[in-house]
Design a protein around this motif. Structure first.
Motif, mmCIF file in Angstrom:
data_model
loop_
_atom_site.group_PDB
_atom_site.id
_atom_site.type_symbol
_atom_site.label_atom_id
_atom_site.label_comp_id
_atom_site.label_asym_id
_atom_site.label_seq_id
_atom_site.Cartn_x
_atom_site.Cartn_y
_atom_site.Cartn_z
ATOM 1 N N LYS A 167 3.956 -5.714 1.207
ATOM 2 C CA LYS A 167 4.981 -6.590 1.766
ATOM 3 C C LYS A 167 4.742 -8.024 1.313
ATOM 4 O O LYS A 167 3.597 -8.462 1.173
ATOM 5 C CB LYS A 167 4.987 -6.501 3.289
ATOM 6 N N ASP A 190 13.135 -4.352 3.388
ATOM 7 C CA ASP A 190 12.160 -5.446 3.418
ATOM 8 C C ASP A 190 11.957 -5.972 2.002
ATOM 9 O O ASP A 190 12.571 -5.489 1.039
ATOM 10 C CB ASP A 190 10.819 -4.973 3.999
ATOM 11 N N PHE A 192 9.056 -6.869 -1.018
ATOM 12 C CA PHE A 192 7.723 -6.477 -1.466
ATOM 13 C C PHE A 192 7.372 -7.203 -2.761
ATOM 14 O O PHE A 192 8.249 -7.642 -3.508
ATOM 15 C CB PHE A 192 7.655 -4.962 -1.707
#
Length: 369
Positions: A167, A190, A192
């Protein structure tokens, strides 16, 4: 960057690009020659006879023949592959990957390609033997569905085979990207970062995955060298593809191409098979002929595919500029990418026609201005 350094960089980029173009052409011609020689001189039939002498069971014949064919191709293509993907990249200081790690990646790629190829070809022969009149349609549908499954699995299974990623540690940058995604109506799992620097010194960013697996991947070579504004512009371009439904359009185009190539095989295979002394497409030894169809179709369709891709890329650039309003950041990003990746900023029109799936850097800067 002073004028002398810029001139040297432009010259180096031209040299690198010209070499890469030449390698693509040589590699394509070489592959076609290998395929024609392998099937035309009877090597494919001999290989099939050898496999059948061990076992006539299809659960053995297809995997064994494909494995041996893949090993043969790996052997004959190794010099060009090594020169293009390892030597040239190191010569132009675009890679710092160790030779041992390069070999490991090649092995991983071989195994992955073999598994994917085995799934597709097993389905090909299964469907071919059970659907006499419309096998081309059923096979096309299966290949398209499988490609969508691969796209969904790529972020979680395939990419981690080659890169470590985690992440995004820069919380302010992450928040900025997530806000941009929300602003552009993009559903995002998300953000990364991947350790691209362990293998390449080029910069890159991607928006990958389908459905709930969608995520942003930032190469550390980009994250550490570009400002947050520049990164935002890059990702605004990637999100624009989603916003403008370019991914759906490309899936449709690629699906139509799959239907077309299999239909061409369907209506012409009897004539072509007779030229090479085969009775049926279901013969495993005729498999290289199927590969020839795909290679030739790829060569013929590439200019059209590149043209359509360039149209979509321009649309994404326009929306990214409109959404962010950061013209100067866009221009500086293009300049940096061109320098870091040794991009051909202003290629000859013929080169652009055949090879460029993005507008050249100078055109993108001109658009922004």
């Amino acid at each position: 960057m002073n004028s002398q350094v810029k001139e040297d960089t432009l010259g180096k980029a031209k040299e690198y690009s010209s070499l890469k173009y030449a390698l693509v052409i040589i590699d394509t011609i070489y592959l076609l020659v290998l395929l024609f020689v392998f099937v035309g001189l009877g090597f494919s039939k001999n290989l099939a006879l050898f496999v059948l002498s061990l076992s006539a069971n299809n659960y053995f014949v297809i995997p064994a023949y494909l494995f041996l064919l893949s090993v043969i191709y790996l052997f004959f293509s190794f010099p060009l592959n090594f020169y293009g993907s390892y030597y040239v990249e190191h010569k132009f200081n675009l890679s710092n990957q160790k030779l041992s790690n390069w070999f490991i990646d090649q092995l991983k790629s071989f195994i992955l390609s073999y598994i994917i190829g085995l799934v597709l070809l097993s389905a090909f022969y299964f469907i071919l033997n059970r659907f006499q009149q419309n096998w081309w349609l059923v096979i096309s549908l299966f290949w398209i569905l499988f490609s969508l499954i691969l796209a969904k699995l790529t972020p979680t299974i395939i990419i981690p085979l080659f890169f470590k990623y985690k992440k995004l540690s820069d919380e302010s940058l992450r928040e900025r990207i997530m806000n941009l995604a929300k602003k552009m109506g993009v559903s995002l799992l998300d953000c990364f970062e991947i350790d691209l620097s362990s293998k390449s010194l080029k910069a890159n960013a991607a928006f990958v995955g389908l459905g709930r697996s969608r995520r942003v991947l930032l190469a550390d070579t980009l994250k550490d060298k570009y400002s947050q504004e520049e990164i935002e512009v890059i990702l605004a371009h990637e999100f624009a593809h989603y916003k403008l439904k370019h991914l759906t359009k490309l899936i449709i185009v690629n699906s139509l191409a799959t239907f077309l190539v299999f239909y061409l095989i369907f209506i012409t295979n009897h004539f072509v098979l007779n030229l090479f002394g085969f009775d049926s497409l279901s013969q495993i030894s005729a498999l290289p002929i199927v590969f020839i169809y795909f290679v030739l179709f790829g060569v013929i369709s590439q200019p059209l595919t590149c043209f359509y891709s360039r149209v979509l890329e321009r649309e994404a650039d326009k929306l990214a500029l409109k959404t962010t309003g950061m013209k100067e950041a866009f221009i500086s990003t293009m300049d940096k990418l061109a320098t870091q990746n040794l991009a051909d900023r202003n290629p000859h029109p013929i080169i652009k026609f055949f090879f460029f799936d993005h507008p050249p850097i100078d055109e993108r800067i001109k658009l922004a201005k």
